[in-house]
Design an enzyme around this catalytic site. Sequence first.
Site, mmCIF file in Angstrom:
data_model
loop_
_atom_site.group_PDB
_atom_site.id
_atom_site.type_symbol
_atom_site.label_atom_id
_atom_site.label_comp_id
_atom_site.label_asym_id
_atom_site.label_seq_id
_atom_site.Cartn_x
_atom_site.Cartn_y
_atom_site.Cartn_z
ATOM 1 N N GLY A 64 0.834 -1.199 0.000
ATOM 2 C CA GLY A 64 0.000 0.000 0.000
ATOM 3 C C GLY A 64 0.866 1.244 0.000
ATOM 4 N N THR A 87 2.058 -1.753 -4.573
ATOM 5 C CA THR A 87 0.876 -0.911 -4.584
ATOM 6 C C THR A 87 -0.005 -1.148 -5.802
ATOM 7 O OG1 THR A 87 0.146 1.371 -4.872
ATOM 8 C CG2 THR A 87 2.440 0.946 -5.341
ATOM 9 N N LYS A 88 -1.309 -1.108 -5.569
ATOM 10 C CA LYS A 88 -2.291 -1.341 -6.626
ATOM 11 C C LYS A 88 -2.328 -0.166 -7.593
ATOM 12 C CE LYS A 88 -6.663 -1.823 -5.052
ATOM 13 N NZ LYS A 88 -7.844 -2.496 -4.478
ATOM 14 N N PHE A 169 -11.642 22.952 12.554
ATOM 15 C CA PHE A 169 -12.230 21.738 12.036
ATOM 16 C C PHE A 169 -13.140 21.155 13.098
ATOM 17 C CE2 PHE A 169 -11.070 20.389 7.855
ATOM 18 C CZ PHE A 169 -11.748 19.198 7.657
ATOM 19 N N GLN A 279 -17.983 5.222 9.699
ATOM 20 C CA GLN A 279 -18.348 6.626 9.800
ATOM 21 C C GLN A 279 -19.071 7.057 8.545
ATOM 22 O OE1 GLN A 279 -15.486 10.051 9.635
ATOM 23 N NE2 GLN A 279 -16.182 10.216 11.746
ATOM 24 N N HIS A 281 -20.092 10.128 6.485
ATOM 25 C CA HIS A 281 -19.838 11.557 6.353
ATOM 26 C C HIS A 281 -21.184 12.207 6.132
ATOM 27 C CE1 HIS A 281 -18.466 15.411 4.891
ATOM 28 N NE2 HIS A 281 -17.264 15.100 5.297
ATOM 29 N N LEU A 291 -18.111 13.512 -1.982
ATOM 30 C CA LEU A 291 -18.105 14.159 -0.692
ATOM 31 C C LEU A 291 -18.106 15.673 -0.814
ATOM 32 C CD1 LEU A 291 -15.945 12.867 2.128
ATOM 33 C CD2 LEU A 291 -15.906 15.272 1.697
ATOM 34 N N GLU A 294 -16.340 19.081 4.890
ATOM 35 C CA GLU A 294 -16.805 19.717 6.117
ATOM 36 C C GLU A 294 -16.449 21.197 6.086
ATOM 37 O OE1 GLU A 294 -15.910 16.867 9.067
ATOM 38 O OE2 GLU A 294 -15.954 18.347 10.675
ATOM 39 N N ARG A 325 -19.020 14.466 13.317
ATOM 40 C CA ARG A 325 -19.681 13.877 12.155
ATOM 41 C C ARG A 325 -20.801 12.908 12.487
ATOM 42 N NH1 ARG A 325 -14.491 12.733 8.302
ATOM 43 N NH2 ARG A 325 -14.108 14.909 7.820
ATOM 44 N N HIS A 392 -18.078 6.641 4.653
ATOM 45 C CA HIS A 392 -16.904 7.469 4.413
ATOM 46 C C HIS A 392 -15.610 6.857 4.925
ATOM 47 C CE1 HIS A 392 -14.509 11.008 3.973
ATOM 48 N NE2 HIS A 392 -14.324 11.149 5.260
ATOM 49 N N ARG A 437 -14.352 9.019 14.245
ATOM 50 C CA ARG A 437 -13.127 9.741 13.920
ATOM 51 C C ARG A 437 -13.427 11.225 13.742
ATOM 52 N NH1 ARG A 437 -10.635 11.635 9.346
ATOM 53 N NH2 ARG A 437 -12.078 10.779 7.826
ATOM 54 N N SER A 442 -7.306 11.846 10.451
ATOM 55 C CA SER A 442 -6.894 10.669 9.684
ATOM 56 C C SER A 442 -5.547 10.870 9.026
ATOM 57 C CB SER A 442 -7.942 10.317 8.637
ATOM 58 O OG SER A 442 -7.505 9.197 7.898
#
Lengths: 650, 162
Positions: A64, A87-88, A169, A279, A281, A291, A294, A325, A392, A437, A442
Site C-alpha cells: 500500500g 501498490t495497486k 475543524f 463513519q 460523512h 463528498l 466539512e 460527524r 466514508h 473519527r 486521519s
Amino acid sequence: MAAVCIASRVLTKKVLSSKALPAVSQSSRKLHFSIYGKSNAKVSDGISTQYPVVDHEFDAVVVGAGGAGLRAAFGLSEAGFNTACVTKLFPTRSHTVAAQGGINAALGNMENDDWRWHFYDTVKGSDWLGDQDAIHYMTEQAPHAVVELENFGMPFSRTDDGKIYQRAFGGQSLKYGKGGQAHRCCCVADRTGHSLLHTLYGRSLRYDTSYFVEYFALDLLMEDGEMGPSTASGPRTQSSPLLWLTYSGSCTSAHTSTGDGNAMVTRAGLPCQDLEFVQFHPTGIYGAGCLITEGCRGEGGILINSEGERFMERYAPNAKDLASRDVVSRSITIEIREGRGCGPEKDHAYLQLHHLPPQQLATRLPGISETAMIFAGVDVTKEPIPVLPTVHYNMGGIPTNYKGQVITHTPEEGDKVVPGLFACGEAACASVHGANRLGANSLLDLVVFGRACAHTITDICTPGEKLSPLKPNAGEESVANLDRLRFANGSLRTSEIRLNMQKTMQNHAAVFRTGKVLKEGCDKMDAVYQTLDDIKTFDRGIVWNTDLVETLELQNLMLNAVQTINSAEQRQESRGAHSREDFKDREDEYDYTKPLAGQQRKPIEQHWRKHTLSTVDPKTGKVTLKYRPVIDNSLDAEDCAAVPPAIRSY
Amino acid sequence: MLGVLVKRVVNRVYQVVLRPTLACPVSTRGYKGEASDDSRGDLIEIPLPPWTEKDGETMDMKRRRLLFQSRKRGMLENCILLSLFAKKYLNTMSETQLRQYDRLINEPSNDWDIYYWATEAQPVPNVYAGEIMDLLKEFTKNKDQEQRLDAPNLEYLDKGSQ
C-alpha cells in the site's frame, strides 16, 4: 510477443512474507518489475509451471502506498533497510490524494494551544473506545510529525507572519472543551493529501525504495504460525481501507478502497477489530456519493430540512453544523425518518450555500460548485445541494499497539504481538479513532503511525539480516484461488454479487440499525457470501485483466462486509458512529449519567466499552467474535492525565 | 533517439518551471479557507521521474491497461467520470487518441488536476490539450443530463453476452 503471467513472492525476514501478482504481465524478457528496483529476483519452480513464481528478497515490504505506506517506506529506506513497496495504484494516485482538509497538530500558531487539549478532543470524539496510550502518542507526536513533513519539503500554507496556517475543524476545542473552537488543522492550500504523497514518494526514491506499481497483493504467507521466536521484522502496511460500495447511499471513497488489507489479515487467521464502526460523512452528494467537505460548513454553509429550518441548532446547540460527524449524520437521518426530508421522496437533506456572498463562494469553495453541478445538476449560488450521510471511513481495521505492531488477544495472556507484521493507516486500528473519527485526524494518523512502524522496525531489526528459507510451495492456495477465479463459470456475475452485497449492507447496516434488521442482514449476507462459489467471470486473459482484479476485490469486500454486519448485530448499544434504535444508550462499566459513588463496576462481559475482535473462516464465511478491553491509561500519567469516561455532548 | 530523449527531458523541466505561473490566479480548488495560495514548493523541488510512454504494446493491450487505469483512480469523482468515459470511447479510439488518453490519465501526478481540467475549473496545459481532452470536457458537461451515480459494470465488455 507472448505475455506471461508472473507471480512474485516478495520475501522479507523471518516469519512473514507477502505475495503479489502483477496486474500487468511482464514480457518474458523482464521477469520482474522495476524501473527503480533491484535486480535480485530469481525464478522458482515451486508452485506451478503455469504461473511461474519469482522470488524477491527485501529487508522490508510495505503493502500500500498511501500516506501511511509511503511514510513507512520512506522511514525504512532512510534507515538503511532494503525496502519494497507493493501498490495497486501509482503512489500519488492513492486515495490519500482525495484528502483536502488537513492534518491536526497542536502547534499553537493561531492561538495558544496544547496537545493535551487535542488528546482530550480525540478521546471524547472516540466516545471512549479509543486506546488512550495510542491517542497520547499520536497527539503528542503531531507537532513533531508536521514539522518533520515541512522539513521534507511539504509546503504548508502560511500566515502573514510566516508561521504554519491552521484552520478550524469539527470536534476540535481549547481547554478540554471549555475554551471554544480550536484552530489546529494544518494544510497545503487544499492539496494536503496530494502534497503528502508527492513529498514522501519523491523522498523515498532518493533512498532507493523499490516500487512494485500496479501489483495486487494477494496474501500474507505466515510461516510456523505467527508466534515465531524471532523478533519482529518485515513490516506490512496497508493503506487501502474498507468501504463497501453501497448502492443508493453510495460511499465517498474511490473504487479502489476495497478492504484488501483487512481481508489479507483475515485470511491469515488473524482478527480484525471494530469493523462495525463505519463513519458516515454527513454530506455526500445524494446519489453519487461524492463528498462535500466539512469545510463548507466551516465557511458558513448550513444544513436545512424540508421546512427550511436550520435543524442542527436543535441537535447541537453549541457546535451547530460543526458538531462531530456522527452527531450530524444521525441528526440528518432523524430528520428524514421523522418526515422532514427534502426532495420528491423526502429522502435527503439540503446543504445551503447560496446565502454566502458569491465572492466568498468563488474564492473559498469553488471546487464544490463544480462537483455539485456535474453530479447533482445544482447551481450552488441559487439552490441548495441535496446531501445524505454517506459511508466514508471505517474506524476499525487490523488491531495494533501504539508502536504499529499487529496484535492478537486472549483473555489469559492479554495483548500479544504478531512478530513481523505491522499495520498503519486506515487499514489499521491503533485504536485512535475508537467509535468515531474526527476530521483531519486521519491524515495525522497516517503520518504518525507510518512513522511509528518505521521507528519500531528500526529499533528491533537490522538491515541485511538473513532470511529463513520459505517453503517452496508457500502461496499455492493464493495462486489456486486466482486460477479458479480466472476461469470461473458459475451463474452469477461479479457485478451481480457485488450489487447484492451492497444492497444488503445498505438496507441492513446503514446509519440507524435495529436488532431484527441486522439479524436479517447477517443471514442475507451469509447467503450472498455462499454465492461466491457460483461466480462467473468473463475475461480469461492473463494481461491487464480488470475483471479478475475486481473479482479479487469482491472477495476482499465480502470478508469485510460479513465481519461488519455480524459485529454490528452483536453490539447492543449505541456508541459513536454505531447507532442502534433498540439500544439507544452507551453501555459502559459504570452508568456515567449518574454519580459514580455507590455504583458497582460491571465485569467486561456485561458492558460494551470494549473492542470487537472478529475472525472469519474464509471457506464457510462464518464469523466468530471475541472482545478486548479498551486501554484507558495514557503513556505517562503525570505528563498527560487519562480522560475518564463521561457523557459525550457538544 | 537521444535527441528525442533530450527534448523530453527539456520539456519536463520546462513544465515544472512553468506550473507555478499557470496556477497563480485564484486557486480554484475544493476548500481554501484563509490559506494562502499554493507555493507548489514540493512539486518544484522534489521532481518525480518523468512519465514515459510504454513501448511495444499492442493497441489491444493498451486498451486493456487504460481500462484498468480509468477505473482505479485516487478519488471517487474521477473513478465515476473516467470509467463512464472509457465505456463510451475507449474501444473506438484510434492509436493517436489512445496515446493522448494514456498521457492524460497517467502523467499528471495530482488526480484532482484531471478533474479540474475536465470541469473547466482550470485551464488545460498545452501538452494535454487535444481531441481527447475536448471529448472529456464535453462528456463531463453531461448535456443529456444522465444520472451519474456510479461507475459502470464491466459486463459491457463481455462479448459472449452480446
